[in-house]
Enzyme design. Sequence first.
Site, PDB file in Angstrom:
ATOM      1  N   TYR A  22      46.941  33.502  45.007  1.00 30.19           N
ATOM      2  CA  TYR A  22      45.787  34.139  44.370  1.00 30.19           C
ATOM      3  C   TYR A  22      45.971  34.206  42.866  1.00 30.19           C
ATOM      4  O   TYR A  22      47.061  34.493  42.386  1.00 30.19           O
ATOM      5  CB  TYR A  22      45.596  35.561  44.920  1.00 30.19           C
ATOM      6  N   TRP A  50      43.718  33.826  38.713  1.00 32.44           N
ATOM      7  CA  TRP A  50      42.660  33.238  37.890  1.00 32.44           C
ATOM      8  C   TRP A  50      43.081  31.985  37.154  1.00 32.44           C
ATOM      9  O   TRP A  50      42.228  31.247  36.657  1.00 32.44           O
ATOM     10  CB  TRP A  50      42.168  34.280  36.881  1.00 32.44           C
TER      11      TRP A  50
HETATM   12  N1  LIG Z   1      45.886  48.400  39.985  1.00 29.63           N
HETATM   13  C1  LIG Z   1      44.995  47.418  39.888  1.00 29.63           C
HETATM   14  N2  LIG Z   1      45.389  46.137  40.118  1.00 29.63           N
HETATM   15  C2  LIG Z   1      44.504  45.149  40.032  1.00 29.63           C
HETATM   16  C3  LIG Z   1      43.153  45.392  39.682  1.00 29.63           C
HETATM   17  C4  LIG Z   1      42.754  46.739  39.445  1.00 29.63           C
HETATM   18  O1  LIG Z   1      41.572  47.025  39.146  1.00 29.63           O
HETATM   19  N3  LIG Z   1      43.706  47.711  39.545  1.00 29.63           N
HETATM   20  N4  LIG Z   1      42.259  44.338  39.580  1.00 29.63           N
HETATM   21  C5  LIG Z   1      42.535  43.189  40.428  1.00 29.63           C
HETATM   22  C6  LIG Z   1      41.668  42.051  40.145  1.00 29.63           C
HETATM   23  S1  LIG Z   1      39.977  42.353  40.252  1.00 29.63           S
HETATM   24  C7  LIG Z   1      42.132  40.799  39.899  1.00 29.63           C
HETATM   25  S2  LIG Z   1      41.016  39.488  39.813  1.00 29.63           S
HETATM   26  C8  LIG Z   1      43.570  40.523  39.791  1.00 29.63           C
HETATM   27  C9  LIG Z   1      43.920  39.468  38.732  1.00 29.63           C
HETATM   28  O2  LIG Z   1      45.178  38.937  38.990  1.00 29.63           O
HETATM   29  P1  LIG Z   1      45.623  37.480  38.478  1.00 29.63           P
HETATM   30  O3  LIG Z   1      44.472  36.552  38.493  1.00 29.63           O
HETATM   31  O4  LIG Z   1      46.831  37.100  39.245  1.00 29.63           O
HETATM   32  O5  LIG Z   1      46.015  37.815  36.958  1.00 29.63           O
HETATM   33  P2  LIG Z   1      46.200  36.843  35.709  1.00 29.63           P
HETATM   34  O6  LIG Z   1      46.918  37.644  34.689  1.00 29.63           O
HETATM   35  O7  LIG Z   1      44.877  36.279  35.316  1.00 29.63           O
HETATM   36  O8  LIG Z   1      47.160  35.709  36.253  1.00 29.63           O
HETATM   37  C10 LIG Z   1      46.922  34.343  36.084  1.00 29.63           C
HETATM   38  C11 LIG Z   1      48.244  33.667  35.768  1.00 29.63           C
HETATM   39  O9  LIG Z   1      48.013  32.259  35.736  1.00 29.63           O
HETATM   40  C12 LIG Z   1      48.745  31.702  34.664  1.00 29.63           C
HETATM   41  N5  LIG Z   1      48.124  30.414  34.309  1.00 29.63           N
HETATM   42  C13 LIG Z   1      47.146  30.158  33.408  1.00 29.63           C
HETATM   43  N6  LIG Z   1      46.859  28.841  33.396  1.00 29.63           N
HETATM   44  C14 LIG Z   1      47.670  28.240  34.284  1.00 29.63           C
HETATM   45  C15 LIG Z   1      47.835  26.894  34.714  1.00 29.63           C
HETATM   46  O10 LIG Z   1      47.162  25.968  34.289  1.00 29.63           O
HETATM   47  N7  LIG Z   1      48.781  26.656  35.659  1.00 29.63           N
HETATM   48  C16 LIG Z   1      49.540  27.650  36.184  1.00 29.63           C
HETATM   49  N8  LIG Z   1      50.431  27.305  37.105  1.00 29.63           N
HETATM   50  N9  LIG Z   1      49.401  28.929  35.791  1.00 29.63           N
HETATM   51  C17 LIG Z   1      48.480  29.222  34.864  1.00 29.63           C
HETATM   52  C18 LIG Z   1      48.678  32.749  33.586  1.00 29.63           C
HETATM   53  O11 LIG Z   1      49.713  32.568  32.634  1.00 29.63           O
HETATM   54  C19 LIG Z   1      48.802  34.042  34.407  1.00 29.63           C
HETATM   55  O12 LIG Z   1      50.135  34.460  34.525  1.00 29.63           O
HETATM   56  O13 LIG Z   1      44.277  41.736  39.507  1.00 29.63           O
HETATM   57  C20 LIG Z   1      44.000  42.753  40.480  1.00 29.63           C
HETATM   58  N10 LIG Z   1      44.908  43.866  40.295  1.00 29.63           N
HETATM   59  N1  LIG Z   2      37.831  42.402  29.294  1.00 30.60           N
HETATM   60  C1  LIG Z   2      38.011  42.128  30.598  1.00 30.60           C
HETATM   61  N2  LIG Z   2      36.940  41.985  31.414  1.00 30.60           N
HETATM   62  C2  LIG Z   2      37.124  41.756  32.743  1.00 30.60           C
HETATM   63  C3  LIG Z   2      38.420  41.582  33.304  1.00 30.60           C
HETATM   64  C4  LIG Z   2      39.538  41.744  32.419  1.00 30.60           C
HETATM   65  O1  LIG Z   2      40.704  41.643  32.842  1.00 30.60           O
HETATM   66  N3  LIG Z   2      39.293  42.009  31.097  1.00 30.60           N
HETATM   67  N4  LIG Z   2      38.572  41.277  34.634  1.00 30.60           N
HETATM   68  C5  LIG Z   2      37.417  40.730  35.341  1.00 30.60           C
HETATM   69  C6  LIG Z   2      37.581  40.833  36.803  1.00 30.60           C
HETATM   70  S1  LIG Z   2      38.617  39.712  37.575  1.00 30.60           S
HETATM   71  C7  LIG Z   2      36.875  41.695  37.563  1.00 30.60           C
HETATM   72  S2  LIG Z   2      37.015  41.639  39.259  1.00 30.60           S
HETATM   73  C8  LIG Z   2      35.964  42.659  36.970  1.00 30.60           C
HETATM   74  C9  LIG Z   2      36.186  44.051  37.558  1.00 30.60           C
HETATM   75  O2  LIG Z   2      35.078  44.853  37.350  1.00 30.60           O
HETATM   76  P1  LIG Z   2      35.203  46.396  37.728  1.00 30.60           P
HETATM   77  O3  LIG Z   2      36.038  46.573  38.915  1.00 30.60           O
HETATM   78  O4  LIG Z   2      33.850  46.978  37.785  1.00 30.60           O
HETATM   79  O5  LIG Z   2      35.954  46.893  36.397  1.00 30.60           O
HETATM   80  P2  LIG Z   2      36.906  48.101  36.032  1.00 30.60           P
HETATM   81  O6  LIG Z   2      37.051  48.033  34.555  1.00 30.60           O
HETATM   82  O7  LIG Z   2      38.155  48.061  36.824  1.00 30.60           O
HETATM   83  O8  LIG Z   2      36.088  49.391  36.435  1.00 30.60           O
HETATM   84  C10 LIG Z   2      34.860  49.711  35.823  1.00 30.60           C
HETATM   85  C11 LIG Z   2      34.804  51.187  35.527  1.00 30.60           C
HETATM   86  O9  LIG Z   2      34.752  51.934  36.723  1.00 30.60           O
HETATM   87  C12 LIG Z   2      35.169  53.267  36.416  1.00 30.60           C
HETATM   88  N5  LIG Z   2      35.678  53.888  37.636  1.00 30.60           N
HETATM   89  C13 LIG Z   2      36.883  53.707  38.203  1.00 30.60           C
HETATM   90  N6  LIG Z   2      36.972  54.419  39.352  1.00 30.60           N
HETATM   91  C14 LIG Z   2      35.792  55.062  39.501  1.00 30.60           C
HETATM   92  C15 LIG Z   2      35.259  55.940  40.504  1.00 30.60           C
HETATM   93  O10 LIG Z   2      35.894  56.283  41.500  1.00 30.60           O
HETATM   94  N7  LIG Z   2      33.980  56.373  40.321  1.00 30.60           N
HETATM   95  C16 LIG Z   2      33.239  56.017  39.251  1.00 30.60           C
HETATM   96  N8  LIG Z   2      31.989  56.472  39.183  1.00 30.60           N
HETATM   97  N9  LIG Z   2      33.718  55.196  38.290  1.00 30.60           N
HETATM   98  C17 LIG Z   2      34.969  54.722  38.418  1.00 30.60           C
HETATM   99  C18 LIG Z   2      36.254  53.104  35.350  1.00 30.60           C
HETATM  100  O11 LIG Z   2      36.090  54.093  34.343  1.00 30.60           O
HETATM  101  C19 LIG Z   2      36.053  51.695  34.831  1.00 30.60           C
HETATM  102  O12 LIG Z   2      35.920  51.594  33.433  1.00 30.60           O
HETATM  103  O13 LIG Z   2      36.161  42.736  35.560  1.00 30.60           O
HETATM  104  C20 LIG Z   2      36.136  41.455  34.946  1.00 30.60           C
HETATM  105  N10 LIG Z   2      36.023  41.630  33.539  1.00 30.60           N
HETATM  106 MO   LIG Z   3      38.872  40.343  39.785  1.00 27.30          MO
END
Ligand SMILES: Nc1nc2c(c(=O)[nH]1)N[C@H]1C(S)=C(S)[C@@H](COP(=O)(O)OP(=O)(O)OC[C@H]3O[C@@H](n4cnc5c(=O)[nH]c(N)nc54)[C@H](O)[C@@H]3O)O[C@H]1N2
Ligand SMILES: Nc1nc2c(c(=O)[nH]1)N[C@H]1C(S)=C(S)[C@@H](COP(=O)(O)OP(=O)(O)OC[C@H]3O[C@@H](n4cnc5c(=O)[nH]c(N)nc54)[C@H](O)[C@@H]3O)O[C@H]1N2
Ligand SMILES: [Mo]
Length: 767
Positions: A109, A111
């Site tokens: 998994y 990005w």
């Molecule tokens: N506690 C908590 N944890 C969360 C979340 C949260 O809200 N709270 N959010 C979750 C969500 S929504 C998401 S999507 C995940 C994101 O989790 P990830 O998608 O695993 O996070 P990234 O940091 O984008 O990791 C991508 C990695 O790919 C590497 N990379 C970039 N380009 C390449 C390439 O061409 N080849 C290879 N081999 N590697 C490459 C980058 O250096 C990086 O280390 O995290 C989740 N984790």
């Molecule tokens: N700049 C930036 N943008 C991103 C990403 C990033 O890493 N950086 N990641 C992308 C990815 S992979 C994803 S999946 C999306 C995730 O999108 P989301 O999951 O919607 O994003 P978050 O910032 O984790 O949460 C949004 C807001 O929800 C509020 N919140 C948290 N818990 C609660 C709750 O229990 N109740 C209420 N009412 N509010 C709550 C927090 O204050 C937070 O700012 O974002 C995407 N956009």
């Molecule tokens: Mo995500």
Amino acid sequence: MSPGRPTSSHWGPLRARVEDGELTVDPHELDPHPSSLLRNMGTANGHPARIRHPMVRRGWLENGAGPSSARGHDEFVRVDWSELTALLAAELDRVIDLHGNAAIFGGSYGWGSAGRFHHPQSQVHRFLNTIGGYARSVNTYSTGASSVLLPHVLGHDVDAIHGLTGWSVLAEHTTMIVAFGGLPAKNLKVAPGGITRHRGAAALGRIIDDGTTVVAVTPSRADCPAGPDVRWCPINPGTDVAMMLALAWVLVTGHLHDIEFLRTRCAGYEQLEAYLLGAEDGVPKTPEWAEGITGVAAAEIHTLALQMAANRTFVSVTWSLQRARYGEQPPWTAIALAAVLGQIGMPGGGFGHGYGSMGDVGLPQRRNPLPTLPQGHNPVDAFIPVARVADMLLNPGARFEYDGGVHRYPDARLVYWCGGNPFHHHQHIGRLRRALAMPDTVVVHEPFWTATARHADIVVPSATSFERSDIGASRNDPCLVAMHQVCDPPGEARTDYETFSELAAAMGVRSAFTEDGSERDWLRRIYERWRGEVAGQKADPPPFDEFWSAGHTELPDAPDDQVMLRDFAHDPDAFRLSTPSGRIELSSETIRSFGYDDCPGHPTWLLPDAGPSEEYPLTLLASQPAHRLHSQLDMCPASQETKVGGREPVLMHPEDATPRDIASGGLVVISSAQGSCLAGAVLTRDIKKGCVQLSTGAWYDPLDPSDPDSPCGHGNVNTLTADRGTSRLAQGCTGQLVSVDVRAHRGPVPPVRAHIPPRGAAPSPSP
Ligand SMILES: Nc1nc2c(c(=O)[nH]1)N[C@H]1C(S)=C(S)[C@@H](COP(=O)(O)OP(=O)(O)OC[C@H]3O[C@@H](n4cnc5c(=O)[nH]c(N)nc54)[C@H](O)[C@@H]3O)O[C@H]1N2
Ligand SMILES: Nc1nc2c(c(=O)[nH]1)N[C@H]1C(S)=C(S)[C@@H](COP(=O)(O)OP(=O)(O)OC[C@H]3O[C@@H](n4cnc5c(=O)[nH]c(N)nc54)[C@H](O)[C@@H]3O)O[C@H]1N2
Ligand SMILES: [Mo]
């Protein structure tokens, strides 16, 4: 000065050039609102944290494959490419021969970075399919609960996760948005695969300027867009369901509900009503009942319900609300609330998910075919819900429940990661480290020395998107960007495609993997295939060579006047949903038949089992970082400038900080039942009292690398979070919320070492 070569990223298109050895990054002229994240890119490529050579962990090299708790603190040994390829090919063969392909966990998994051909997951999945398949993962960390729940409620052909109603419809018709989770503009910077024009924030600004009332229900004021008619309604985290139920209670008991809509467009309203009124469990879901749970005054809930009924009201829920224990309930309850209002299918009314979560939500829905690398066929059935990875490694062969079925975890002997960072994305790092000690071999392809790379046995140095040519494209974007290579990879790093091609050759399947194509051949192939698919859709993109020299091509803009479920609401007999009843399931016999106490048959308020306690009285919000994407480029300026004392900032209310003797800018220790980390305190009244906020993405930096439960010195929030599924229905990620306490750090201040390469991988000077 030359304008720089066109390329792309998850945070938008850009131009990049190298002059006198300096890489310069400029915004692309296509994007009127370039993202601040571009500033992270200039210094990344030559950073000391790059992996420059193939590396093998000393213990694995000397003792052979096998479980090892030395992962994450062993030394690395540099090998040459031919040695790495031979070792890895032999290990893959050994695991397949002894245990079968299901023993390779290739979920991988993550990005990665933009570019459809070099998309790391497509590359690794295609490679593993070429050698007989792998155990996979399903769903995402983003929308784990919703992606399993919503097909039961709205049918599998309504993609309600990705904002089916256009921003322009909201601008024209909506008079009130009740936004649970707010509408955080910070999240609109990115979309998976890229976003050519950042139009979301501007669209949101227009809606607010036009006078639409926004009630942002969230513990954090930062989630409120700026505007005169934006109201912040601070709520206790994880309690939105109680507020939604109380709003519905006011509407139903005040006879403001749309009985006709509930009878003809919905199934199961009777059960929901019995629950709302207390006939089911003796507890009427009144505003007074909700006040005690949510911290929102009963009178405010009452008034808001009346306003919702008097307006064209859009009920919006960010994805974050479902990334928590019982995360299935908030989106389901919000749909029920919107159904009670009876405005689903009306322009500007109804339910929306992901507004303020992702840059492409609310943009014109194109559902473009995309140029993609075919991944082939995976004959292995074994799978896990994506966030059960540590559970799988710790309990090989154990049974787990998921969406009405009972399955068994595969016995993963080899873990293969390419393009993701589990030390960023997975919960409870201490448990993850114990899990990663279990398999025989861990393989990681990475451009950077992330904690995931440090926990590998075999480390494969990958090229970044600047160091290869590709095609940038994403699902709702009208543009394809010709991503021109800007520079060469440092050291011996190379593209994942080259690595997999060599490995495939060593395993006797080179042609099956490469189809005898070079990078350029593949770009031409996938582009021309795509061109054939879009031809006839009022689009006529040029042939590949023309596209490549022009730098991009664009499809005609699609209208964004789409309204979710418009046809269905208009004529529910002609447009049945693909649910068992053909209607919106406010109560689901299917889900009820599963007998899950953690996801009952209708939207239900369930008290989280690990809520605030005497020991951990504060609730931490682990939300997305404003100034980077996940963990990516954490060592670069836009991310570094936000750090406090070199650590990730934690936002706290002054009334929580003062009794704890915590001052702004001070170093603090955050602890939970799972672990602890250091962070830099920022005091602000923009966060609800009782809550603290620490973004995800600070690279894991164990103070004692040999101890899986070591505190992190840099503020990685997943040292704190719990590794539990949302429920037995979806088993989604629950990383958003965790109960913690915070205290001032006393004693010596440890250095931050997160971005310094591990032993054996001497940092080379920047080129
Ligand atoms: N506690 C908590 N944890 C969360 C979340 C949260 O809200 N709270 N959010 C979750 C969500 S929504 C998401 S999507 C995940 C994101 O989790 P990830 O998608 O695993 O996070 P990234 O940091 O984008 O990791 C991508 C990695 O790919 C590497 N990379 C970039 N380009 C390449 C390439 O061409 N080849 C290879 N081999 N590697 C490459 C980058 O250096 C990086 O280390 O995290 C989740 N984790
Ligand atoms: N700049 C930036 N943008 C991103 C990403 C990033 O890493 N950086 N990641 C992308 C990815 S992979 C994803 S999946 C999306 C995730 O999108 P989301 O999951 O919607 O994003 P978050 O910032 O984790 O949460 C949004 C807001 O929800 C509020 N919140 C948290 N818990 C609660 C709750 O229990 N109740 C209420 N009412 N509010 C709550 C927090 O204050 C937070 O700012 O974002 C995407 N956009
Ligand atoms: Mo995500």
